[in-house]
Enzyme design. Structure first.
Site, PDB file in Angstrom:
ATOM      1  CB  THR A 193      -6.844  -0.254   0.105  1.00 30.26           C
ATOM      2  OG1 THR A 193      -6.474  -1.165   1.473  1.00 30.26           O
ATOM      3  CG2 THR A 193      -8.287   0.659   0.442  1.00 30.26           C
TER       4      THR A 193
ATOM      5  CB  ALA B 275      -4.137   1.605  -0.165  1.00 28.13           C
ATOM      6  N   GLY B 276      -3.662   0.222   2.486  1.00 18.45           N
ATOM      7  CA  GLY B 276      -4.502  -0.611   3.442  1.00 18.45           C
ATOM      8  C   GLY B 276      -4.132  -0.678   4.844  1.00 18.45           C
ATOM      9  N   GLY B 277      -2.813  -0.764   5.039  1.00 14.78           N
ATOM     10  CA  GLY B 277      -2.202  -0.865   6.518  1.00 14.78           C
ATOM     11  C   GLY B 277      -1.015  -1.385   6.584  1.00 14.78           C
TER      12      GLY B 277
ATOM     13  CG  ASN C 101       6.238   1.283  -5.332  1.00 12.82           C
ATOM     14  OD1 ASN C 101       5.587   2.162  -6.033  1.00 12.82           O
ATOM     15  ND2 ASN C 101       7.059   0.237  -5.652  1.00 12.82           N
ATOM     16  CB  THR C 102       6.035   4.359   1.187  1.00 12.80           C
ATOM     17  OG1 THR C 102       7.063   3.413   1.327  1.00 12.80           O
ATOM     18  CG2 THR C 102       5.322   4.435   2.614  1.00 12.80           C
TER      19      THR C 102
ATOM     20  NE  ARG D 275      -2.428  -7.489  -1.435  1.00 14.89           N
ATOM     21  CZ  ARG D 275      -1.481  -6.587  -1.260  1.00 14.89           C
ATOM     22  NH1 ARG D 275      -0.463  -6.719  -1.788  1.00 14.89           N
ATOM     23  NH2 ARG D 275      -1.628  -5.430  -0.360  1.00 14.89           N
TER      24      ARG D 275
ATOM     25  CG  HIS E 246      -3.523  -5.262  -5.239  1.00 14.18           C
ATOM     26  ND1 HIS E 246      -4.955  -4.886  -5.173  1.00 14.18           N
ATOM     27  CD2 HIS E 246      -3.173  -5.151  -3.847  1.00 14.18           C
ATOM     28  CE1 HIS E 246      -5.405  -4.541  -4.072  1.00 14.18           C
ATOM     29  NE2 HIS E 246      -4.291  -4.684  -3.319  1.00 14.18           N
TER      30      HIS E 246
END
Length: 309
Positions: free
Chosen positions: A273, A66-68, A61-62, A298, A261
């Site tokens: 993201t 996306a975001g950080g 999943n890594t 979320r 999400h």
């Protein structure tokens, strides 16, 4: 009259030598961000490590993160003049979890997150030097590559390169099917690879096999309201590690805390993201009306979307 003779069929039986079990100090189940981090760290501590990944590729999943990576009191924050604190990160995380979180575990996360940033940045391909804003955060603390690129791709590349350079034994298409338990202690694993079932004896086994977002049956068993929901998880996130642990006598906790999400591409599971919203994007409904503060958590944003026409 001809005499008929029936000859008995004779089968040759050959002794097949048993495949000897391998030995390792540490076996890591799963080659995503957590598993590869554990493997690199254990190797650097002088341990013989074997990593087993059921998919044909590493990253899990890594790859889709996306975001950080959220962390407070980091070197990149200091360089950018961003004021933040571990305490604020802790409070934001507790609030985002509706205070159902285990505070001790949240402290493990927030107190040590800055070292995760240092760890990735210390690797040859690592770049978590840009810092941005994500939903639910009081301050800018989402660490990502320069230019705002996807954090997951960089983390996996850095860890995979480090594992290769260090000669760590990473095996793909290798599905762990059983934890070997003796006297109440896990002492190895059995896995199915390209050449059949094999055994590895180990002093320690790390289960880093991820979650179960891609297991619709398990999702709906736990929360029937999620029937028909897609997932941003990769196809291999089917809860295998959880099943392994349960069969070996492990308990589970907070299984019902499944997160939705709010921004994805319908039908293909590609995440948009929340860094997009953190940089100013807004959400509108079919009538062109803005209906929510996009930087809410979320679950709040998702719930607001589900109420729209």
């Amino acid at each position: 009259m001809k005499k008929v003779i029936l000859a008995a069929a004779v089968s040759a039986v050959f002794a097949v030598p048993a495949v000897a079990a391998e030995n390792a100090d540490v076996v890591v189940v799963g080659a995503g961000g957590a598993g590869l981090s554990a493997a690199v760290t254990a190797h650097d501590l002088g341990k013989k490590v074997i990593v087993l990944e059921k998919m044909a590729f590493v990253g899990g999943n890594t790859n889709r993160a996306a975001g950080g990576l959220n962390a407070a009191e980091t070197k990149p924050q200091e360089k950018a003049g961003i004021k933040d604190s571990i305490e604020t990160h802790f409070n934001d995380t507790m609030k985002g979890g509706k205070y159902l979180n285990n505070p001790d575990l949240v402290h493990v996360l927030t107190d040590n997150a800055k070292y995760s940033v240092d760890f990735i940045n210390s690797l040859k391909e690592g770049d978590l030097t840009d810092v941005g804003m994500l939903a639910g955060a009081t301050n800018k603390r989402a660490h990502r590559p320069v230019g705002g690129g996807f954090v997951g791709a960089n983390v996996v590349k850095a860890l995979a390169t480090a594992a290769k350079d260090k000669g760590i034994d990473v095996r793909t298409n290798a599905k762990v099917e059983k934890l070997i338990v003796k006297n109440g202690k896990v002492v190895g694993i059995q896995y199915k690879g390209k050449n059949g079932v094999k055994t590895i004896n180990a002093k320690a086994v790390v289960i880093a096999a991820g979650g179960f977002g891609a297991n619709q049956d398990l999702l709906t068993k736990i929360n029937p309201k999620l029937k028909g929901f897609g997932t941003t998880n990769h196809p291999g996130a089917t809860g295998d590690g959880i099943t392994l642990g349960e069969k070996a006598g492990a308990d589970t906790v907070d299984m019902s805390q499944i997160q939705t999400h709010p921004t994805v591409v319908p039908n293909n599971g590609e995440m948009i993201t929340e860094a997009v919203r953190g940089n100013g994007a807004i959400l509108v409904n079919q009538d062109g009306k803005r209906f929510i503060n996009e930087l809410q958590t979320r679950d709040v944003v998702s719930a607001a979307e589900l109420k729209q026409p």
